[in-house]
Design an enzyme around this catalytic site. Structure first.
Site, PDB file in Angstrom:
ATOM      1  NE  ARG A  56     -31.737 -11.836  28.048  1.00  0.00           N
ATOM      2  CZ  ARG A  56     -31.879 -12.857  28.887  1.00  0.00           C
ATOM      3  NH1 ARG A  56     -31.392 -12.784  30.104  1.00  0.00           N
ATOM      4  NH2 ARG A  56     -32.500 -13.952  28.522  1.00  0.00           N
ATOM      5  CB  VAL A 101     -36.770 -16.332  29.723  1.00  0.00           C
ATOM      6  CG1 VAL A 101     -36.334 -17.460  30.635  1.00  0.00           C
ATOM      7  CG2 VAL A 101     -35.546 -15.525  29.275  1.00  0.00           C
ATOM      8  CG  HIS A 131     -34.231 -21.992  31.819  1.00  0.00           C
ATOM      9  ND1 HIS A 131     -33.208 -22.053  30.902  1.00  0.00           N
ATOM     10  CD2 HIS A 131     -34.100 -23.110  32.591  1.00  0.00           C
ATOM     11  CE1 HIS A 131     -32.494 -23.154  31.097  1.00  0.00           C
ATOM     12  NE2 HIS A 131     -33.016 -23.822  32.105  1.00  0.00           N
ATOM     13  CB  CYS A 168     -42.686  -9.930  45.581  1.00  0.00           C
ATOM     14  SG  CYS A 168     -42.195  -9.254  47.186  1.00  0.00           S
ATOM     15  CB  CYS A 182     -43.260  -5.998  45.498  1.00  0.00           C
ATOM     16  SG  CYS A 182     -44.768  -6.746  46.079  1.00  0.00           S
ATOM     17  CB  THR A 232     -30.207 -25.963  23.077  1.00  0.00           C
ATOM     18  OG1 THR A 232     -29.554 -25.911  24.356  1.00  0.00           O
ATOM     19  CG2 THR A 232     -30.471 -27.416  22.701  1.00  0.00           C
ATOM     20  CG  ASN A 279     -26.863 -25.828  16.899  1.00  0.00           C
ATOM     21  OD1 ASN A 279     -26.201 -24.961  16.339  1.00  0.00           O
ATOM     22  ND2 ASN A 279     -26.979 -25.897  18.218  1.00  0.00           N
TER      23      ASN A 279
HETATM   24  P1  OAD Z   1     -26.779 -20.946  23.855  1.00  0.00           P
HETATM   25  O1  OAD Z   1     -26.514 -19.513  23.566  1.00  0.00           O
HETATM   26  O2  OAD Z   1     -25.889 -21.647  24.795  1.00  0.00           O
HETATM   27  O3  OAD Z   1     -26.751 -21.775  22.505  1.00  0.00           O
HETATM   28  C1  OAD Z   1     -27.449 -21.359  21.356  1.00  0.00           C
HETATM   29  C2  OAD Z   1     -27.273 -22.411  20.295  1.00  0.00           C
HETATM   30  O4  OAD Z   1     -28.041 -22.001  19.157  1.00  0.00           O
HETATM   31  C3  OAD Z   1     -25.834 -22.593  19.800  1.00  0.00           C
HETATM   32  O5  OAD Z   1     -25.508 -23.975  19.811  1.00  0.00           O
HETATM   33  C4  OAD Z   1     -25.865 -22.054  18.362  1.00  0.00           C
HETATM   34  O6  OAD Z   1     -25.007 -22.773  17.484  1.00  0.00           O
HETATM   35  C5  OAD Z   1     -27.321 -22.283  17.983  1.00  0.00           C
HETATM   36  N1  OAD Z   1     -27.830 -21.401  16.929  1.00  0.00           N
HETATM   37  C6  OAD Z   1     -27.411 -20.159  16.582  1.00  0.00           C
HETATM   38  N2  OAD Z   1     -28.159 -19.669  15.564  1.00  0.00           N
HETATM   39  C7  OAD Z   1     -29.075 -20.636  15.261  1.00  0.00           C
HETATM   40  C8  OAD Z   1     -30.116 -20.734  14.309  1.00  0.00           C
HETATM   41  N3  OAD Z   1     -30.400 -19.747  13.457  1.00  0.00           N
HETATM   42  N4  OAD Z   1     -30.856 -21.863  14.280  1.00  0.00           N
HETATM   43  C9  OAD Z   1     -30.587 -22.890  15.131  1.00  0.00           C
HETATM   44  N5  OAD Z   1     -29.613 -22.851  16.061  1.00  0.00           N
HETATM   45  C10 OAD Z   1     -28.864 -21.741  16.126  1.00  0.00           C
HETATM   46  O7  OAD Z   1     -28.308 -21.030  24.300  1.00  0.00           O
HETATM   47  P2  OAD Z   1     -29.062 -22.166  25.136  1.00  0.00           P
HETATM   48  O8  OAD Z   1     -28.535 -23.520  24.805  1.00  0.00           O
HETATM   49  O9  OAD Z   1     -30.505 -21.937  24.958  1.00  0.00           O
HETATM   50  O10 OAD Z   1     -30.341 -20.108  30.954  1.00  0.00           O
HETATM   51  O11 OAD Z   1     -28.640 -21.791  26.598  1.00  0.00           O
HETATM   52  C11 OAD Z   1     -29.184 -22.504  27.663  1.00  0.00           C
HETATM   53  C12 OAD Z   1     -29.400 -21.615  28.841  1.00  0.00           C
HETATM   54  O12 OAD Z   1     -28.199 -20.925  29.174  1.00  0.00           O
HETATM   55  C13 OAD Z   1     -30.392 -20.491  28.619  1.00  0.00           C
HETATM   56  O13 OAD Z   1     -31.735 -20.909  28.762  1.00  0.00           O
HETATM   57  C14 OAD Z   1     -30.007 -19.531  29.682  1.00  0.00           C
HETATM   58  C15 OAD Z   1     -28.527 -19.533  29.439  1.00  0.00           C
HETATM   59  O14 OAD Z   1     -27.748 -19.012  30.415  1.00  0.00           O
HETATM   60  C16 OAD Z   1     -30.798 -19.342  31.952  1.00  0.00           C
HETATM   61  O15 OAD Z   1     -30.997 -18.154  31.819  1.00  0.00           O
HETATM   62  C17 OAD Z   1     -31.043 -20.101  33.206  1.00  0.00           C
END
Ligand code: OAD
Length: 247
Positions: free
Chosen positions: A72, A106, A122, A130, A150, A190, A213
């Protein structure tokens, strides 16, 4: 039902919001070529993020988890901020606007687009910590050896929040205060399923909240407007509307 961009632009221009809170998720970086967590391309070697981003997965197999993170990190290093990141950086430069930019990402792309003071709920992939001492170190470059260690000999882990871990309470408080006090809330890219970030939306007390979205999410019903558009297309138009409204 989705709203038209024209409706939303008119509502923003009329409301002339100054206090703006923005919550972003992985979708804001999709057009930079970074796969989202859920949906097509969200898996890595057949594993879901909930199986990889956990303290127990790291304890079991730190090499596998670091290989996922290095994959990533390489992808993100080679990517560029897109028009959505840039529009939000421009929003912060409108002097009449008090912006709080809150992200679940992140990837650091908001910062690279020029946004300062991003509330990174996040953490950030380009820092490591570490596991024994808790010392946080910058980790911009790829590690020569995985898993990295570390100076004290203990393992380094990514300085991110994993499933089952608590968010920094100070970050959460800043984010909650900003959402509660905002006149305009933008929720961008999101799926709204990961707590406590998703729960922030329910703290909003105003009447002008907009989801950006391409598909409806778990939190769509909590927002006043839904723009089913990609972030890089919608955000420049929304920021322009905020700016024009305040002139
Ligand atoms: P998700 O992968 O769950 O959701 C991404 C969202 O972005 C989906 O609802 C898609 O429909 C939308 N999407 C896709 N392409 C897009 C675009 N071009 N413009 C706008 N929206 C679009 O990601 P998050 O909601 O960020 O946590 O996930 C939340 C957390 O779950 C992350 O921060 C991470 C993950 O596991 C940790 O790592 C703790």
């Amino acid at each position: 039902m989705a709203n038209s961009i024209y409706e939303v632009i008119l509502a923003i221009e009329k409301a002339r919001p100054r206090a703006v809170a923005v919550l972003t998720g992985a979708g804001v970086s999709a057009e930079s070529g970074i796969p989202t967590f859920r949906g097509a391309g969200g898996l890595w070697e057949g594993l879901r993020p909930e199986e990889l981003a956990t303290p127990s997965a790291f304890e079991r197999n730190p090499l596998q988890i670091w290989r996922w993170y290095e994959w990533r990190r390489n992808l993100i290093r080679a990517a560029l901020p897109n028009e959505a990141h840039r529009a939000l950086a421009a929003l912060a430069r409108i002097s009449a606007v008090q912006l709080t930019l809150i992200t679940q990402n992140v990837d650091g792309l908001h910062g690279r687009a020029g946004s300062d003071d991003v509330v990174e709920l996040h953490g950030n992939l380009f820092r490591a910590r570490c596991v024994r001492e808790g010392t946080v170190v910058p980790a911009e470059e790829a590690f020569a050896l995985l898993p990295p260690r570390c100076g004290c000999g203990s393992l380094l882990r990514p300085d991110v929040v994993w499933f089952g871990e608590a968010l920094d309470p100070q970050h959460l408080e800043i984010a909650a205060d900003a959402v509660a006090g905002a006149e305009l809330l933008l929720v961008v890219g999101t799926s709204g399923v990961v707590q406590p970030a998703a729960g922030l939306v329910s703290l909003f007390r105003g009447s002008l909240s907009v989801e950006v979205n391409p598909v409806a999410s778990a939190i769509s019903p909590l927002l006043n407007f839904a723009l089913e558009l990609p972030a890089a297309q919608a955000l420049p138009l929304l920021v322009h509307a905020i700016s024009r409204g305040l002139k």
